[in-house]
Design a protein around this motif. Structure first.
Motif, PDB file in Angstrom:
ATOM      1  N   GLU A 295      22.329 -21.611   7.716  1.00  0.00           N
ATOM      2  CA  GLU A 295      21.014 -22.045   8.214  1.00  0.00           C
ATOM      3  C   GLU A 295      20.857 -21.687   9.692  1.00  0.00           C
ATOM      4  O   GLU A 295      19.774 -21.243  10.128  1.00  0.00           O
ATOM      5  N   ALA A 296      21.925 -21.878  10.471  1.00  0.00           N
ATOM      6  CA  ALA A 296      21.878 -21.541  11.896  1.00  0.00           C
ATOM      7  C   ALA A 296      21.709 -20.042  12.089  1.00  0.00           C
ATOM      8  O   ALA A 296      20.976 -19.596  12.984  1.00  0.00           O
ATOM      9  N   ALA A 297      22.363 -19.246  11.247  1.00  0.00           N
ATOM     10  CA  ALA A 297      22.235 -17.795  11.338  1.00  0.00           C
ATOM     11  C   ALA A 297      20.803 -17.361  11.065  1.00  0.00           C
ATOM     12  O   ALA A 297      20.272 -16.460  11.724  1.00  0.00           O
ATOM     13  N   GLU A 298      20.174 -17.999  10.093  1.00  0.00           N
ATOM     14  CA  GLU A 298      18.763 -17.704   9.801  1.00  0.00           C
ATOM     15  C   GLU A 298      17.892 -17.986  11.021  1.00  0.00           C
ATOM     16  O   GLU A 298      16.977 -17.234  11.341  1.00  0.00           O
ATOM     17  N   GLN A 299      18.205 -19.048  11.725  1.00  0.00           N
ATOM     18  CA  GLN A 299      17.389 -19.467  12.866  1.00  0.00           C
ATOM     19  C   GLN A 299      17.598 -18.595  14.099  1.00  0.00           C
ATOM     20  O   GLN A 299      16.632 -18.293  14.824  1.00  0.00           O
ATOM     21  N   TYR A 300      18.847 -18.159  14.329  1.00  0.00           N
ATOM     22  CA  TYR A 300      19.163 -17.503  15.595  1.00  0.00           C
ATOM     23  C   TYR A 300      19.433 -15.999  15.501  1.00  0.00           C
ATOM     24  O   TYR A 300      19.726 -15.372  16.518  1.00  0.00           O
ATOM     25  N   ARG A 301      19.325 -15.410  14.323  1.00  0.00           N
ATOM     26  CA  ARG A 301      19.684 -13.988  14.217  1.00  0.00           C
ATOM     27  C   ARG A 301      18.728 -13.079  14.979  1.00  0.00           C
ATOM     28  O   ARG A 301      19.082 -11.955  15.316  1.00  0.00           O
ATOM     29  N   GLN A 302      17.517 -13.556  15.260  1.00  0.00           N
ATOM     30  CA  GLN A 302      16.579 -12.755  16.050  1.00  0.00           C
ATOM     31  C   GLN A 302      16.802 -12.919  17.548  1.00  0.00           C
ATOM     32  O   GLN A 302      16.105 -12.310  18.351  1.00  0.00           O
TER      33      GLN A 302
END
Length: 492
Positions: A295-302
């Protein structure tokens, strides 16, 4: 040092030739006592390479253990490929020889063995990214020597071409002509060592995605995340960016499964800051951690972050590199390209988003790896650790010759008595410090010191000037004279 973490996972060097010695690749001759790998050096390299549309070159060093292990496999592969139609030539260059170092520099050789694939007389250069055993080398090079993209004419072709554990890029076209098809094949040629490319007139042959499309479009098929992605912008830069961004998992898995290793390599090679969660994959709460981390990767990958989750069992090298302990698990590490690291040990699953939010807000202080400060430091060569680097080197007001070394490095061991002799000769000079720092156990400020090999020597004068000294081993006299010259500049 951060930008070189991936270097630990790589090898270097492979070259090939033939033409001038055609009998060496004759399939009719007995292989007994014959060497099929061509030996190149500064005198014949350019001429030999220019005569071949496809040649493989290994850059090696005689003392390199990896090179010695590769040598019989490389020779066996060369023997087999000499009978290929047309023959595929493998060659080698001793990059440790002084006369060949200019060639090695031209081909950006930074480790051994390094293998390059040279096409069109050496005009196109690609990294060899295949196996290191004979049969694997043969299969990989046969594929690299054929068309960059394979035509898929049926579902059976697609099944044979598209496996379960790799990324595949397929172009769907109404016809095999036009600007879109030409751009696709050009990109396939450019990226063929990294990906498998195919093209088809019928999307119904493909195992995933809408089957009624006629294209032109590019379908990237992968064994993770959304399983396939379609793309219709055929500008070369846009196509390449699309492939690079969608061909890696949102969260890279680092364990002992070989099918994950290519993605780990891509992860460490990308230019983004790297977030790494280390945890025991067999723990009862692993799924909870993995879910929160995803979930964190989805939020911060950009936001310029790439994400990896590593199994403790497979991550011992990373633990040694970062100076971590298993009792800190579960833990998360974020590493920047400038070498800065941020660490949160014994992390709870529910705290992953909170800690990442604090990190993005600049509220997490950098972590510095350092050996303990020596209780006694009265030997002629002083021991420097990361926590004493500022005091001993930058704030002492003295002339400091600092060696960055690795405990396992043979060159460093040879230098040790020389450095000791220099230190003894300056022992009564209060203005001079001879020191050493274990670069494998301490973080180094990469904006000040460029340590790309061992030993690396730097001289910092009392006035603050920092000079990178020649890291090649000098004679005792040369070393002493070099330091005396540097010291006398301050005194003058």
């Amino acid at each position: 040092m951060a930008e070189r973490i991936s270097v630990c996972f790589f090898f270097v060097f492979v070259l090939s030739l033939i033409a001038s010695l055609p009998k060496q690749i004759s399939a009719d001759e007995s292989a007994e006592g014959k060497e099929f790998v061509l030996t190149l050096d500064h005198s014949n390299f350019s001429d030999t390479v220019s005569k071949h549309n496809f040649i493989v070159v290994e850059f090696y060093a005689p003392w390199c253990g990896h090179c010695k292990k590769l040598a019989p496999e490389y020779e066996k592969a060369a023997s087999i490929l000499s009978s290929h139609d047309p023959p595929i030539v493998l060659a080698k260059v001793d990059a440790n020889e002084e006369k060949n170092k200019e060639i090695a520099s031209e081909f950006d050789v930074k480790g051994f063995p390094t293998i390059k694939i040279l096409r069109n007389g050496g005009k196109n250069i690609q990294e060899y990214k295949g196996p290191r055993e004979a049969d694997g080398i043969v299969d990989y090079l046969k594929k690299q020597n054929g068309p960059a993209s394979t035509e898929i004419k049926s579902a059976d072709d697609a099944s044979a071409f598209i496996g379960e554990n790799k990324v595949f890029i397929v172009g769907v076209f109404p016809k095999f002509s036009g600007e879109e098809f030409e751009n696709f094949t050009a990109l396939a040629e450019k990226l063929r060592s990294d990906y498998d490319f195919g093209h088809t007139l019928n999307a119904k042959h493909l195992p995933r995605g809408e089957s009624s499309v006629s294209g032109p479009l590019v379908r990237l098929i992968k064994p993770f995340d959304e399983l396939f992605v379609d793309f219709q912008d055929f500008h070369l830069e846009a196509l390449e960016k699309f492939i690079e961004e969608t061909s890696v998992p949102l969260v890279t898995i680092f364990n002992n499964d070989p099918s994950n290793h290519p993605y780990v390599i891509k992860y460490f090679n990308n230019p983004h800051a790297k977030a790494m969660l280390f945890i025991n994959f067999t723990s009862e709460d692993f799924d909870s951690y993995k879910s929160k981390y995803h979930e964190a990767a989805e939020q911060y990958r950009q936001d310029g972050l790439s994400f990896l989750v590593g199994d403790v069992e497979a991550s011992q090298g990373a633990f040694q590199y970062f100076g971590l302990k298993e009792d800190q698990v579960p833990l998360i590490v974020i590493q920047h390209n400038d070498g800065k690291k941020f660490l949160k040990p014994k992390l709870e699953a529910g705290h992953i988003p909170t800690w990442l939010k604090a990190y993005k807000a600049g509220e997490v202080q950098p972590y510095k790896k350092s050996e303990p400060i020596p209780e006694v430091n009265n030997e002629p060569v002083k021991v420097v650790v990361a926590d004493t680097l500022q005091d001993i080197v930058f704030n002492s007001g003295k002339n400091v010759l600092l060696e960055f070394y690795a405990p396992w490095c043979g060159h460093c061991k040879k230098l040790a008595p020389i450095l000791e002799e220099v230190a003894v000769s300056y022992q009564n000079d209060a203005d001079v410090v001879i020191a050493k720092l274990d670069a494998t156990a301490n973080d180094i400020p990469s904006d000040t010191f460029d340590v790309q090999g061992y030993p690396t020597l730097y001289f910092r004068s009392a006035s603050g000037k920092i000079t990178h000294k020649n890291k090649q081993l000098l004679s005792k006299k040369e070393k002493k004279m070099s330091f005396e010259k540097a010291s006398s500049c301050r005194r003058g």
